[in-house]
Design a protein around this motif. Structure first.
Motif, short mmCIF file in Angstrom:
data_model
loop_
_atom_site.label_atom_id
_atom_site.label_comp_id
_atom_site.label_asym_id
_atom_site.label_seq_id
_atom_site.Cartn_x
_atom_site.Cartn_y
_atom_site.Cartn_z
N ALA A 69 7.25 0.91 -6.33
CA ALA A 69 6.42 0.49 -4.94
C ALA A 69 7.42 1.66 -4.04
O ALA A 69 6.45 1.94 -2.83
CB ALA A 69 7.78 -1.02 -4.49
N GLU A 70 8.31 2.51 -4.43
CA GLU A 70 8.96 3.17 -3.41
C GLU A 70 7.88 4.49 -3.47
O GLU A 70 7.45 5.02 -2.24
CB GLU A 70 10.28 3.54 -3.43
CG GLU A 70 11.26 2.92 -3.02
CD GLU A 70 12.34 3.17 -4.00
OE1 GLU A 70 13.10 2.09 -3.82
OE2 GLU A 70 12.21 3.90 -4.52
N MET A 71 7.34 4.91 -4.23
CA MET A 71 5.88 5.49 -5.08
C MET A 71 5.07 5.75 -3.75
O MET A 71 4.24 6.56 -3.13
CB MET A 71 6.29 6.40 -5.75
CG MET A 71 5.26 7.34 -6.29
SD MET A 71 6.54 9.04 -5.75
CE MET A 71 5.72 9.72 -4.38
N GLN A 72 4.53 4.18 -4.02
CA GLN A 72 3.32 3.59 -3.67
C GLN A 72 3.44 4.38 -1.62
O GLN A 72 2.74 4.32 -1.00
CB GLN A 72 3.40 2.16 -3.42
CG GLN A 72 2.31 2.65 -5.54
CD GLN A 72 2.43 0.81 -5.88
OE1 GLN A 72 3.05 0.18 -4.80
NE2 GLN A 72 1.44 0.44 -6.69
N PHE A 73 4.73 3.21 -1.32
CA PHE A 73 4.73 3.34 0.28
C PHE A 73 5.33 4.98 0.54
O PHE A 73 4.41 5.03 1.50
CB PHE A 73 6.06 2.54 0.47
CG PHE A 73 6.71 2.44 2.25
CD1 PHE A 73 5.99 1.78 3.17
CD2 PHE A 73 7.48 3.41 2.22
CE1 PHE A 73 7.02 1.86 4.05
CE2 PHE A 73 8.24 3.27 3.16
CZ PHE A 73 7.60 2.51 4.93
N LEU A 74 6.08 5.31 0.73
CA LEU A 74 6.48 7.25 0.87
C LEU A 74 5.17 7.87 0.02
O LEU A 74 4.94 8.51 1.27
CB LEU A 74 7.38 7.50 0.84
CG LEU A 74 8.92 6.92 0.38
CD1 LEU A 74 9.91 7.05 -0.59
CD2 LEU A 74 9.14 7.17 1.60
N GLY A 75 3.69 7.82 -0.82
CA GLY A 75 3.35 9.02 -1.30
C GLY A 75 2.10 8.23 -0.95
O GLY A 75 1.36 9.29 -0.39
#
Length: 251
Positions: free
Chosen positions: A144-150
């Motif tokens: 989820a963090e990679m989806q959001f930040l990326g």
């Protein structure tokens, strides 16, 4: 027999439940035979399942806490957790590197509490964050963090793009057949970090503990792939330590 321990520091939020943030990081450092320091970035009102409120520390106060520590001690590694926004992050990282260019920095990009509270002061996207990424040694986003930040659903492509600036440990949840599989991207190198055990019980703060275990291992002299693999074994024992959201640390 007396043995020198490396100094490691956590720059993170203060969670009164001690399941995440500074207190959890200090427990992890101790179990790894490292001496842990702690600098607070925020005060939170929460328990292991409920997040109610946060009060952020000003960047100047974070750095004021850091100054007497970095001026006296040779700090080998740093874990950075909850931090208000990319501007504060860059200011803190730049201060650390200006005082000790050799310090290893592991960033756990916390943008949402496990209890569901979202920290909305983070701008996303590689152009905004790459100034910080080039100064650190690892970032540890989950799916989820990679989806959001990326800014993309394609987490593999985002991780590969970010790995040109710093290594990325993409934590489990992205692999349909093996959700506990972690992927480490380091420039053009790629490593699969497979689970040794079935993790039975979810835990509050597991991401904090994994990143602080990696920082401890780097301070102890392990290379990055080995540091990540050993930290995964540690977090698996932590997840299986009891059936509650608050785990037990053991060497």
């Amino acid at each position: 027999m007396y043995k020198d321990r490396p100094y490691v520091i956590s720059i993170a939020g203060f969670d009164p439940s001690a399941g995440a943030g500074l207190l959890a990081d200090i427990k992890t450092f101790e179990q790894h035979q490292a001496y842990g320091f702690g600098v607070s970035t925020a005060w939170t009102v929460q328990n292991d399942s409920e997040f109610l409120e946060i009060e952020w520390m000003e960047p100047a106060h974070i750095i004021k806490q850091l100054k007497p520590l970095v001026s006296k001690f040779d700090i080998k590694a740093c874990k950075i957790g909850l931090i208000q926004n990319p501007g504060v992050l860059l200011e803190v990282i730049s201060f650390l590197k200006s005082n000790n260019p050799a310090i290893k920095i592991v960033l756990d990009p916390v943008w949402k509490a496990s209890a569901g509270y979202k920290f909305n002061n983070w701008d996303t996207g590689l152009p905004i964050l790459k100034q910080s990424l080039i100064k650190i040694d690892l970032i540890t986003p989950n799916l989820a963090e990679m989806q959001f930040l990326g800014g993309s659903q394609d987490v593999i492509s985002s991780a590969r793009a970010w790995a040109k600036y710093c290594p990325v440990l993409l934590k489990g949840g992205h692999h349909e057949q093996n959700p506990a599989l972690d992927l480490l991207f380091d420039q053009d190198d790629f490593y699969e970090i497979t689970p040794a055990k079935v993790s039975l019980y979810p835990k509050h703060g597991s991401g904090c503990i994994l990143s602080s275990a990696i920082a401890s291992n780097l301070a102890l002299g392990l290379l990055l792939p080995a540091a990540c693999k050993k930290a995964k074994l540690y977090i698996e024992d932590y997840l299986n330590s009891n059936p509650t959201l608050l785990g037990y640390h053991k060497a």
